[in-house]
Write a protein that holds these residues in place. Structure first.
Motif, PDB file in Angstrom:
ATOM      1  N   GLU A  34      -8.198 -11.425   0.143  1.00  7.45           N
ATOM      2  CA  GLU A  34      -9.278 -11.181  -0.805  1.00  7.45           C
ATOM      3  C   GLU A  34      -8.862 -10.378  -2.028  1.00  7.45           C
ATOM      4  OE1 GLU A  34     -12.252 -12.439  -0.806  1.00  7.45           O
ATOM      5  OE2 GLU A  34     -12.023 -13.493   1.096  1.00  7.45           O
ATOM      6  N   THR A  35      -7.834  -9.539  -1.924  1.00 10.03           N
ATOM      7  CA  THR A  35      -7.466  -8.694  -3.064  1.00 10.03           C
ATOM      8  C   THR A  35      -6.530  -9.396  -4.044  1.00 10.03           C
ATOM      9  OG1 THR A  35      -5.663  -7.700  -1.774  1.00 10.03           O
ATOM     10  CG2 THR A  35      -7.796  -6.558  -1.760  1.00 10.03           C
ATOM     11  N   LYS A  37      -6.025 -12.816  -6.588  1.00 11.32           N
ATOM     12  CA  LYS A  37      -6.783 -13.858  -7.269  1.00 11.32           C
ATOM     13  C   LYS A  37      -6.392 -15.243  -6.783  1.00 11.32           C
ATOM     14  CE  LYS A  37      -7.642 -11.242 -11.523  1.00 11.32           C
ATOM     15  NZ  LYS A  37      -7.462 -11.196 -13.005  1.00 11.32           N
ATOM     16  N   LEU A  82      -2.691  -6.838   1.327  1.00 14.02           N
ATOM     17  CA  LEU A  82      -3.467  -6.248   0.244  1.00 14.02           C
ATOM     18  C   LEU A  82      -2.615  -6.105  -1.013  1.00 14.02           C
ATOM     19  CD1 LEU A  82      -5.249  -3.381   2.235  1.00 14.02           C
ATOM     20  CD2 LEU A  82      -6.023  -5.733   1.885  1.00 14.02           C
ATOM     21  N   ASN A  83      -3.242  -6.297  -2.146  1.00 20.92           N
ATOM     22  CA  ASN A  83      -2.581  -6.096  -3.432  1.00 20.92           C
ATOM     23  C   ASN A  83      -2.588  -4.605  -3.739  1.00 20.92           C
ATOM     24  OD1 ASN A  83      -1.683  -6.025  -6.056  1.00 20.92           O
ATOM     25  ND2 ASN A  83      -2.920  -7.749  -6.741  1.00 20.92           N
ATOM     26  N   ASP A  84      -1.420  -3.995  -3.690  1.00 25.45           N
ATOM     27  CA  ASP A  84      -1.287  -2.550  -3.875  1.00 25.45           C
ATOM     28  C   ASP A  84      -0.508  -2.240  -5.157  1.00 25.45           C
ATOM     29  OD1 ASP A  84      -1.806   0.074  -2.913  1.00 25.45           O
ATOM     30  OD2 ASP A  84       0.243   0.231  -2.173  1.00 25.45           O
ATOM     31  N   ASN A 239     -14.646  -9.135   3.190  1.00 24.48           N
ATOM     32  CA  ASN A 239     -13.198  -9.335   3.062  1.00 24.48           C
ATOM     33  C   ASN A 239     -12.642 -10.348   4.056  1.00 24.48           C
ATOM     34  OD1 ASN A 239     -13.390  -7.909   5.445  1.00 24.48           O
ATOM     35  ND2 ASN A 239     -12.064  -6.226   4.823  1.00 24.48           N
TER      36      ASN A 239
END
Length: 250
Positions: A34-35, A37, A82-84, A239
């Protein structure tokens, strides 16, 4: 000029009880991270690596899980990427959570490759060295009371007007709302709030004892089951994960 990458890997963080990723056979992955695009090929990369390390990768939809995983959801780890990312580097965080939504491991990877796809893939690749091959142990699951089994497994399907169906309402609560369990027939029941004109949840029996397909009041479909005399509903989250909502008999 060959691109250089800077790798930052944080080793798995183990919680109390000493659980680790390799203790599990099944790992569930969401259809979409979800994080991000877009997928950037991360789901395929992670799936391929986990399978190479002898894990069985399964979808997030619990109705599609193999019977062994459905019978004990605590044998399944829920994974997410996750996009961190920061200002200068592409970063990812790979998380593994157990059936109680507690973190078993978090692994960070970072790359200074600027392109998104190559950078995210490079960062994810660095986390793989911290994932040990599967060496599963059976995780404990709460026993299910035998009397609950009889509701769906030992009686023929009858109509709602049948004299064989006990229509007596039984009260259940999760400390936030009080609901009544009403048996429609021997293959389905509803949980209803006295302040609402429509059921909070409708349960229909599956081919597996004590597991139900559930239609929530908002139209979403999910899974429910009896556990230790309680009714458990896996509530879908934005999420893609599920929250365990427990309704205790009063």
């Amino acid at each position: 000029m060959k691109k250089l990458s800077l790798v930052i890997v944080t080793a798995c963080s183990m919680l109390a009880f000493g659980q680790k990723v390799s203790d599990y056979k099944y790992i569930s992955l969401p259809a979409k991270f979800e994080t991000f695009k877009e997928d950037f090929g991360l789901g395929e990369m992670l799936t391929k690596t986990l399978r190479a390390k002898n894990y069985t990768v399964i979808p997030s939809d619990k109705l599609q899980w193999p019977s062994e995983a459905q019978s004990n959801p605590c044998n399944v780890l829920i994974a997410d990427v996750l996009n961190d990312s920061g200002f200068l580097r592409n970063k990812v965080l790979v998380q593994f959570k157990d059936c109680n939504n507690k973190s078993i491991a978090s692994i960070k990877g970072a790359s200074n490759i600027k392109e998104y796809k190559e950078g995210y893939q490079d960062a994810l690749k660095q986390t793989f060295t911290s994932i040990s091959p599967a060496n599963p142990t059976n995780q404990p699951a709460a026993p299910i009371k035998p009397q609950e089994t009889a509701v769906v497994s030992t009686q023929p399907v009858t109509t709602a007007t049948s004299s064989n169906v006990d229509n007596t309402a039984v009260r259940f609560s999760n400390d936030k709302m009080d609901l009544q369990k009403i048996q429609i027939d021997n293959s389905q029941f509803i949980l209803v709030n006295s302040n609402s004109s429509s059921p909070f949840a409708t349960f229909k029996a599956t081919t597996k004892n004590d597991f139900f397909r559930v239609k929530l009041q908002n139209g979403e479909s999910t899974l429910g089951y009896f556990e230790n005399g309680n009714i458990v509903i896996e509530i879908p989250q934005p999420n893609g994960e599920f929250a365990k909502e427990i309704f205790s008999k009063k």
